[in-house]
Motif scaffolding. Structure first.
Motif, mmCIF file in Angstrom:
data_model
loop_
_atom_site.group_PDB
_atom_site.id
_atom_site.type_symbol
_atom_site.label_atom_id
_atom_site.label_comp_id
_atom_site.label_asym_id
_atom_site.label_seq_id
_atom_site.Cartn_x
_atom_site.Cartn_y
_atom_site.Cartn_z
ATOM 1 N N LEU A 136 -11.334 1.904 -0.115
ATOM 2 C CA LEU A 136 -11.309 1.049 1.077
ATOM 3 C C LEU A 136 -10.741 -0.330 0.779
ATOM 4 C CD1 LEU A 136 -14.812 1.776 2.689
ATOM 5 C CD2 LEU A 136 -12.591 2.618 3.447
ATOM 6 N N GLU A 137 -10.420 -0.584 -0.500
ATOM 7 C CA GLU A 137 -9.961 -1.895 -0.966
ATOM 8 C C GLU A 137 -11.036 -2.965 -0.758
ATOM 9 O OE1 GLU A 137 -5.756 -2.938 -0.414
ATOM 10 O OE2 GLU A 137 -5.529 -1.077 0.727
ATOM 11 N N GLU A 138 -12.287 -2.533 -0.805
ATOM 12 C CA GLU A 138 -13.429 -3.454 -0.717
ATOM 13 C C GLU A 138 -13.927 -3.772 -2.135
ATOM 14 O OE1 GLU A 138 -14.819 -5.029 1.645
ATOM 15 O OE2 GLU A 138 -14.084 -4.127 3.489
ATOM 16 N N PHE A 139 -13.098 -4.467 -2.893
ATOM 17 C CA PHE A 139 -13.428 -4.716 -4.296
ATOM 18 C C PHE A 139 -14.529 -5.757 -4.465
ATOM 19 C CE2 PHE A 139 -9.453 -2.538 -4.580
ATOM 20 C CZ PHE A 139 -9.554 -1.796 -5.741
ATOM 21 N N MET A 265 -4.089 -1.739 -7.156
ATOM 22 C CA MET A 265 -2.859 -1.231 -6.578
ATOM 23 C C MET A 265 -2.923 0.247 -6.212
ATOM 24 S SD MET A 265 -0.826 -3.707 -6.160
ATOM 25 C CE MET A 265 0.583 -2.717 -5.672
ATOM 26 N N VAL A 266 -3.839 1.008 -6.800
ATOM 27 C CA VAL A 266 -3.894 2.451 -6.533
ATOM 28 C C VAL A 266 -4.059 2.755 -5.045
ATOM 29 C CG1 VAL A 266 -5.229 4.567 -6.873
ATOM 30 C CG2 VAL A 266 -4.600 3.183 -8.837
ATOM 31 N N PRO A 267 -5.095 2.219 -4.372
ATOM 32 C CA PRO A 267 -5.212 2.518 -2.938
ATOM 33 C C PRO A 267 -4.050 1.976 -2.118
ATOM 34 C CG PRO A 267 -6.803 0.837 -3.597
ATOM 35 C CD PRO A 267 -6.220 1.396 -4.849
ATOM 36 N N ARG A 268 -3.509 0.811 -2.494
ATOM 37 C CA ARG A 268 -2.381 0.231 -1.753
ATOM 38 C C ARG A 268 -1.134 1.114 -1.917
ATOM 39 N NH1 ARG A 268 -1.388 -4.808 0.317
ATOM 40 N NH2 ARG A 268 -3.622 -4.670 0.700
ATOM 41 N N MET A 269 -0.873 1.595 -3.143
ATOM 42 C CA MET A 269 0.274 2.467 -3.378
ATOM 43 C C MET A 269 0.098 3.804 -2.668
ATOM 44 S SD MET A 269 2.631 0.997 -5.265
ATOM 45 C CE MET A 269 3.497 2.037 -6.421
ATOM 46 N N ALA A 270 -1.119 4.336 -2.685
ATOM 47 C CA ALA A 270 -1.390 5.609 -2.005
ATOM 48 C C ALA A 270 -1.150 5.466 -0.509
ATOM 49 C CB ALA A 270 -2.826 6.054 -2.274
#
Length: 483
Positions: A136-139, A265-270
Motif C-alpha cells: 500500500l506504500e504505507e511505510f 520502489m517495488v510497489p511503485r514499479m509494480a
C-alpha cells in the motif's frame, strides 16, 4: 488511494531498516565484551538454522503479497480478499515448518535451549504482515511498529545480560521483540480492510505464483545465511562465526542506506508496470542507479577507511580479525546495490521471476562451492571472498538479462564520476591518519573530512543528482521560512 511520495517512503523505510540494525549495533560493543566471540558465534549459527525454517514456512509470500497488494491499491474489496487468502496460506505453511523444526531441532541437540527459544521466531513469521503495508506504500506503519518494542528490548539487554551465561536471556529478548513487533501491526488493519467471507476466498489460486517467487527468495536467503552456517559446520572454533557476523553487521548497516530505496520502489514499479508506462519505468531505474552510485561509492570507501580504528573501539579487544573481513566484504555494498535495482526493482515487479531466480541460484551455487573450498583453509576470510565473488556473479547474470530492455549505458553513465570522487575522498581520509590514527577521534575526523571532500568534488563536477537533492532540501526550507 493517493500515491505516497517516494522520497518520504524512502525516509520511512530507511529509518525502519536502520532501526533494525542500529539498535543491535548499540548493544554490540556491550554484548561482544560480555558474551564473548564464541557465544556471539553460537547465536549467529543457531539463528541461521531457524532462518531456513522461517524461509521455507514463509515461501515467497512477502514478495508476492507486496506485489499483489500494490496491484490492488485502489480496490479495498480486492486487497481485503488478497490479504486473507495470502495470510491463510502463510499460517498453514509456517505451521508445517514449525512442526518439522520441533522434531528435528528441539530435542536432544547441541545448543537445544537456544533452538527452543528461537521457535518464537517461527511464530513471529506467521504473523508478519509488513508486506501488506509495503504494498500500500504505507511505510510509516512499518517504521512505527517496532520502535517502542525495540527500545524496550535494548533496555532489557543492558539490564539483564551481565555475564557469558546470559546468552539464553539475550536470545529470548530478541525473539520476543520480533514476535511483539509483528503482532503490533495487526492493530492498524481495520483502517485498510473490509469484511471478507470465508466462502469467497480462493487460497489455491495463489500457490503457483507464490512458488515461483519462493525459489528466488529461498535462493536469496540461503545465499545470505549460507556463509555462517558453513563456517559453523566446517570450523570447530565458533569464534570464526562471531568474527564473520560482526563484520557482516557493519556491512549490512552500510548496505541499508544504499538499498532501502529498493523496498520503496517495488510497489511503485509494480503499479507502473500494470499501467504499461515503460518510459516512467526507465526514469525510475535511472534515478535508482544514480542513487546507488551516489551513496554506494563513498560508503564503501568510507567503511574501508575507518575499519582499523572502528573495530577495536566498537567491538572491544579480541576482534582484530574483523578488520580484514570488512576490507574483503565491503565491495558487496555496491554490488548488492546494483542487484537491488535490477533484481528487486525491475525483474520482480515486472514478473521476470525466472531470470531473477536463475541469477540468484547461480550466486548460491558459486557461493557454496567457494565456501566449501575456501573455509577449510581460510575460515571466515574464505567465506568473505566467496561472498563477494558470488555476488559479482549475480550482478553479471542480471545485467546480461536486461541488456536489451534497459538503456544500460545511460544507467551506468554516472558511475565513473562517483568512483573518482570516492577515490579522492578515500585518499584524503587516509592522509588524516597521520594526524590521529586511533580512537573515535580518528573515526569522526575521517567521516567529517570524507563527507566534505566528497561533496566538494561533486560540486566541482556540478553533479546533477547532488543539485537535485539540495534543491529539494533548500526548496522545502525556503517554503517553511516564507510560511
Amino acid at each position: 488511494m493517493a500515491k505516497k511520495s517516494i522520497a518520504k517512503n524512502y525516509i520511512y523505510n530507511l529509518v525502519y531498516q536502520v532501526l533494525l540494525l542500529i539498535l543491535p549495533l548499540i548493544t554490540t560493543p556491550y554484548i561482544s565484551r560480555v558474551l564473548g566471540s564464541e557465544n556471539v558465534g553460537i547465536y549467529a549459527y543457531t539463528y541461521s538454522i531457524v532462518t531456513y525454517f522461517i524461509l521455507f514456512g514463509s515461501l515467497g509470500v512477502a514478495l508476492y503479497g507486496q506485489r499483489e497488494i500494490a496491484y490492488a491499491q485502489e480496490n479495498k474489496d480486492a486487497r481485503t480478499k488478497v490479504f486473507w487468502e495470502i495470510c491463510i496460506f502463510r499460517f498453514v505453511t509456517v505451521s508445517i515448518a514449525t512442526v518439522i523444526y520441533f522434531f528435528f531441532f528441539m530435542q536432544g541437540r547441541e545448543y537445544q535451549i537456544y533452538y527452543q527459544i528461537l521457535m518464537l521466531e517461527l511464530i513471529a513469521a506467521a504473523f508478519d504482515i509488513s508486506w501488506f503495508f509495503q504494498g500500500l506504500e504505507e511505510f510509516k506503519r512499518t517504521v512505527t511498529r517496532n520502535i517502542l518494542v525495540r527500545l524496550i528490548s535494548v533496555t532489557l539487554v543492558f539490564v539483564l545480560v551481565k555475564t557469558k551465561e546470559d546468552l539464553t536471556k539475550f536470545t529470548l529478548i530478541y525473539s520476543l521483540a520480533d514476535l511483539l513487533g509483528n503482532l503490533s501491526l495487526w492493530l492498524y488493519l481495520p483502517k485498510y480492510m473490509k469484511g471478507a467471507k470465508i466462502k469467497n476466498l480462493n487460497v489455491v489460486k495463489h500457490i503457483p505464483q507464490i512458488i515461483l517467487l519462493f525459489v528466488p527468495q529461498i535462493a536469496n536467503q540461503v545465499y545470505n545465511m549460507l556463509d555462517k552456517t558453513m563456517i559453523g559446520e566446517i570450523i570447530t572454533d565458533k569464534s570464526e562465526v562471531g568474527f564473520y557476523e560482526q563484520a557482516q553487521k557493519v556491512i549490512r548497516l552500510s548496505l541499508t542506506i544504499v538499498s532501502s530505496l529498493g523496498i520503496v520502489m517495488v510497489p511503485r514499479m509494480a503499479n507502473t508496470f500494470a499501467s504499461g508506462d515503460k518510459e516512467k519505468i526507465n526514469r525510475y531505474l535511472k534515478n535508482s542507479f544514480a542513487f546507488v552510485f551516489f551513496l554506494g561509492f563513498p560508503v564503501t570507501f568510507g567503511i574501508v577507511s575507518i575499519a582499523e580504528a572502528f573495530v577495536p573501539e566498537f567491538f572491544g579487544p579480541g576482534y582484530d580479525k574483523v578488520v580484514p573481513l570488512i576490507y574483503i566484504i565491503s565491495p558487496i555494498i555496491l554490488l548488492m546495490g546494483i542487484a537491488n535495482v535490477i533484481g528487486t526493482q525491475y525483474l520482480l515487479p515486472t514478473k521476470k521471476q525466472k531470470e531473477y531466480t536463475i541469477s540468484v541460484t547461480m550466486g548460491v551455487i558459486v557461493n557454496f562451492i567457494m565456501n566449501y573450498i575456501l573455509i577449510k583453509k581460510y575460515a571466515a576470510i574464505g567465506a568473505s571472498i566467496a561472498t563477494v565473488v558470488s555476488q559479482l556473479v549475480v550482478d553479471i547474470w542480471q545485467i546480461y538479462y536486461i541488456r536489451k530492455e534497459i538503456r544500460l549505458k545511460t544507467m551506468f553513465s554516472t558511475a565513473p564520476k562517483y568512483l573518482f570522487a570516492g577515490l579522492i575522498m578515500y585518499g584524503v581520509c587516509q592522509a588524516t591518519k597521520y594526524i590521529i590514527n586511533t580512537g573515535f577521534e580518528s573515526i569522526f575526523l575521517q567521516i567529517g573530512v570524507g563527507v566534505s571532500i566528497y561533496m566538494i568534488t561533486l560540486f566541482i563536477f556540478r553533479d546533477e543528482y547532488l543539485y537535485t537533492v539540495l534543491d529539494k532540501i533548500i526548496g522545502k526550507k525556503g517554503k517553511r521560512e516564507k510560511a
